[in-house]
Write a protein that holds these residues in place. Structure first.
Motif, PDB file in Angstrom:
ATOM      1  N   ASP A   1       1.069  -6.013   5.000  1.00 41.55           N
ATOM      2  CA  ASP A   1       1.427  -5.995   3.587  1.00 41.55           C
ATOM      3  C   ASP A   1       2.186  -7.267   3.224  1.00 41.55           C
ATOM      4  O   ASP A   1       2.304  -8.179   4.044  1.00 41.55           O
ATOM      5  N   GLN A   2       2.710  -7.325   1.980  1.00 44.67           N
ATOM      6  CA  GLN A   2       3.375  -8.532   1.499  1.00 44.67           C
ATOM      7  C   GLN A   2       4.675  -8.834   2.239  1.00 44.67           C
ATOM      8  O   GLN A   2       5.164  -9.958   2.190  1.00 44.67           O
ATOM      9  N   HIS A   3       5.247  -7.868   2.943  1.00 48.60           N
ATOM     10  CA  HIS A   3       6.480  -8.073   3.713  1.00 48.60           C
ATOM     11  C   HIS A   3       6.193  -8.472   5.161  1.00 48.60           C
ATOM     12  O   HIS A   3       7.107  -8.627   5.950  1.00 48.60           O
ATOM     13  N   LEU A   4       4.931  -8.621   5.492  1.00 50.46           N
ATOM     14  CA  LEU A   4       4.442  -8.893   6.847  1.00 50.46           C
ATOM     15  C   LEU A   4       4.688  -7.735   7.810  1.00 50.46           C
ATOM     16  O   LEU A   4       4.732  -7.930   9.020  1.00 50.46           O
ATOM     17  N   ASN A   5       4.864  -6.506   7.273  1.00 46.50           N
ATOM     18  CA  ASN A   5       4.789  -5.334   8.133  1.00 46.50           C
ATOM     19  C   ASN A   5       3.353  -5.280   8.637  1.00 46.50           C
ATOM     20  O   ASN A   5       2.415  -5.490   7.865  1.00 46.50           O
TER      21      ASN A   5
ATOM     22  N   GLY B   1       8.178  -6.336   9.289  1.00 47.74           N
ATOM     23  CA  GLY B   1       8.014  -7.707   8.835  1.00 47.74           C
ATOM     24  C   GLY B   1       9.179  -8.634   9.124  1.00 47.74           C
ATOM     25  O   GLY B   1       8.979  -9.824   9.371  1.00 47.74           O
TER      26      GLY B   1
END
Length: 78
Positions: free
Chosen positions: A23-27, A65
């Motif tokens: 996702d956008q949080h790099l999770n 992330g």
């Protein structure tokens, strides 16, 4: 290993990883992960380094992330 050995260094890395989702949080959800843990211990009596490497395969792994340092595509082979 004698009882006088102490851990001097510890490193863990993941190799041969395939990203399943992120996702956008790099999770990230990673699949087919090979974890390599390397420890270096120093014997207090002889001051010799004792290097141990442990490998294990993980089918799926969730990485938060804020723990991600680098994301890189695999090297191209010609």
């Amino acid at each position: 290993m004698s009882s006088s050995a102490r851990t001097a260094n510890f490193a863990a890395s993941f190799t041969y990883v395939f990203s399943k989702a992120f996702d956008q949080h790099l999770n990230m959800i990673l699949g087919d992960v090979e974890e390599v843990i390397t420890t270096v211990e120093i014997d207090d009596e002889t001051y010799e380094e004792i290097v141990r490497t442990i490998k294990r395969n993980i089918q799926y792994l969730f990485v938060r992330g804020d723990g991600v340092i680098l994301v890189s595509p695999p090297l191209r082979t010609t």
